[in-house]
Enzyme design. Structure first.
Site, short mmCIF file in Angstrom:
data_model
loop_
_atom_site.label_atom_id
_atom_site.label_comp_id
_atom_site.label_asym_id
_atom_site.label_seq_id
_atom_site.Cartn_x
_atom_site.Cartn_y
_atom_site.Cartn_z
CE1 TYR A 84 -53.23 -37.99 34.51
CE2 TYR A 84 -53.45 -37.81 32.13
CZ TYR A 84 -53.06 -38.52 33.25
OH TYR A 84 -52.49 -39.76 33.12
CG HIS B 289 -51.93 -28.54 39.18
ND1 HIS B 289 -53.12 -28.94 39.76
CD2 HIS B 289 -51.49 -27.48 39.91
CE1 HIS B 289 -53.37 -28.15 40.79
NE2 HIS B 289 -52.40 -27.25 40.90
CG ASP B 290 -53.43 -34.20 38.51
OD1 ASP B 290 -53.93 -33.17 39.03
OD2 ASP B 290 -54.09 -34.98 37.79
CG ASP C 125 -52.62 -24.26 43.19
OD1 ASP C 125 -52.48 -25.45 42.84
OD2 ASP C 125 -53.34 -23.92 44.15
#
Length: 138
Positions: free
Chosen positions: A43, A63-64, A105
């Site tokens: 990922y 995060h994705d 982030d």
């Protein structure tokens, strides 16, 4: 300081928030974001499928998912501001999109730091064809 300068030079061609994200990662982990996280597991980096290989790869999966929850934003190109207070990442004032991208982030950079002890070099530059299964749901 030398490492920070080298990473900054490497990221000059990077657009938008990827520059800020890279600097967050460097600040939290001390690792070069390009060589340590760009092609880690299934990922970290562009795209993603299969099952995350370890806790670090799961940071990238989450995060994705975080970016996926920002359909009206452009996480890879929208720039944002952040600073550090007593070592902690603090997202600066900006638009709603900028703030939400920064928070995605920030969470990932902190996740990377928390999982430094289990970072596994065998997952660096991990071949995409080994990530065959369908992606997990966010």
């Amino acid at each position: 300081m030398r490492t920070l300068w080298i990473v900054a030079v490497c990221l000059i061609g990077v657009e938008g928030s990827l520059l800020e994200f890279g600097m967050m990662i460097l600040g939290e982990t001390g690792k070069n974001p390009l060589t340590s996280y760009s092609f880690y597991g299934c990922y970290c980096g562009v795209g993603g499928k299969g099952t995350p290989k370890d806790a670090t790869d799961r940071c990238c999966f989450v995060h994705d998912c975080c970016y996926g929850n920002l359909p009206d934003c452009s996480p890879k190109t929208d720039r944002y501001k952040y600073h550090r207070e007593n070592g902690a990442i603090v997202c600066g004032k900006g638009t709603s999109c900028e703030n939400r991208i920064c928070e995605c982030d920030r969470a990932a950079a902190i996740c990377f730091r928390k999982n430094l002890k289990t970072y596994n070099y065998i997952y660096r530059n991990y071949p995409d064809f080994l990530c065959k299964k369908e992606s997990e749901k966010c």
